[in-house]
Motif scaffolding. Structure first.
Motif, PDB file in Angstrom:
ATOM      1  N   ILE A   1     -25.141  14.216 -15.965  1.00 41.85           N
ATOM      2  CA  ILE A   1     -26.178  13.203 -16.183  1.00 41.85           C
ATOM      3  C   ILE A   1     -27.083  13.558 -17.365  1.00 41.85           C
ATOM      4  CG2 ILE A   1     -27.884  14.153 -14.594  1.00 41.85           C
ATOM      5  CD1 ILE A   1     -28.276  11.245 -13.596  1.00 41.85           C
ATOM      6  N   GLU A   2     -27.167  14.845 -17.704  1.00 44.40           N
ATOM      7  CA  GLU A   2     -28.012  15.261 -18.829  1.00 44.40           C
ATOM      8  C   GLU A   2     -27.502  14.721 -20.156  1.00 44.40           C
ATOM      9  OE1 GLU A   2     -24.876  18.219 -18.097  1.00 44.40           O
ATOM     10  OE2 GLU A   2     -26.441  17.492 -16.786  1.00 44.40           O
ATOM     11  N   LYS A   3     -26.196  14.381 -20.243  1.00 41.57           N
ATOM     12  CA  LYS A   3     -25.650  13.803 -21.474  1.00 41.57           C
ATOM     13  C   LYS A   3     -26.278  12.451 -21.785  1.00 41.57           C
ATOM     14  CE  LYS A   3     -21.228  13.457 -21.223  1.00 41.57           C
ATOM     15  NZ  LYS A   3     -19.753  13.483 -21.185  1.00 41.57           N
ATOM     16  N   PHE A   4     -26.788  11.781 -20.751  1.00 39.90           N
ATOM     17  CA  PHE A   4     -27.332  10.440 -20.930  1.00 39.90           C
ATOM     18  C   PHE A   4     -28.854  10.427 -20.956  1.00 39.90           C
ATOM     19  CE2 PHE A   4     -23.570  10.290 -18.062  1.00 39.90           C
ATOM     20  CZ  PHE A   4     -22.646  10.039 -19.055  1.00 39.90           C
ATOM     21  N   GLY A   5     -29.483  11.610 -20.926  1.00 36.58           N
ATOM     22  CA  GLY A   5     -30.935  11.695 -20.954  1.00 36.58           C
ATOM     23  C   GLY A   5     -31.582  11.308 -19.639  1.00 36.58           C
ATOM     24  N   LEU A   6     -30.864  11.429 -18.534  1.00 36.90           N
ATOM     25  CA  LEU A   6     -31.376  11.017 -17.223  1.00 36.90           C
ATOM     26  C   LEU A   6     -31.514  12.192 -16.258  1.00 36.90           C
ATOM     27  CD1 LEU A   6     -29.228   7.788 -16.805  1.00 36.90           C
ATOM     28  CD2 LEU A   6     -31.642   7.908 -17.416  1.00 36.90           C
TER      29      LEU A   6
END
Length: 67
Positions: free
Chosen positions: A38-43
């Motif tokens: 989820i960190e890939k999407f800034g979330l």
């Protein structure tokens, strides 16, 4: 970002699409499985909020994702 829930048919499961401000597909994942990376999407850190949004999201309605 924007989010939409897509209804699956027969053996195809329901999916979630997350799109950026230009409507470019950023993430595509099954609605019944937790999001990985989820960190890939800034979330990162917003997993619980995202799960709640997904649970209450109607099928086929594009909505602005504000978390």
């Amino acid at each position: 970002m924007y989010i939409i829930k897509v209804k699956g048919k027969a053996k195809i499961p329901d999916y979630i699409q997350i799109r950026d401000i230009n409507f470019v597909l950023v993430a595509y994942f099954r609605a019944d499985r937790p999001l990985k990376n989820i960190e890939k999407f800034g979330l990162e850190g917003k997993e619980l909020q995202l799960e709640e949004v997904i649970k209450n999201l109607p099928f086929g309605k594009l909505q602005k994702l504000d978390l």
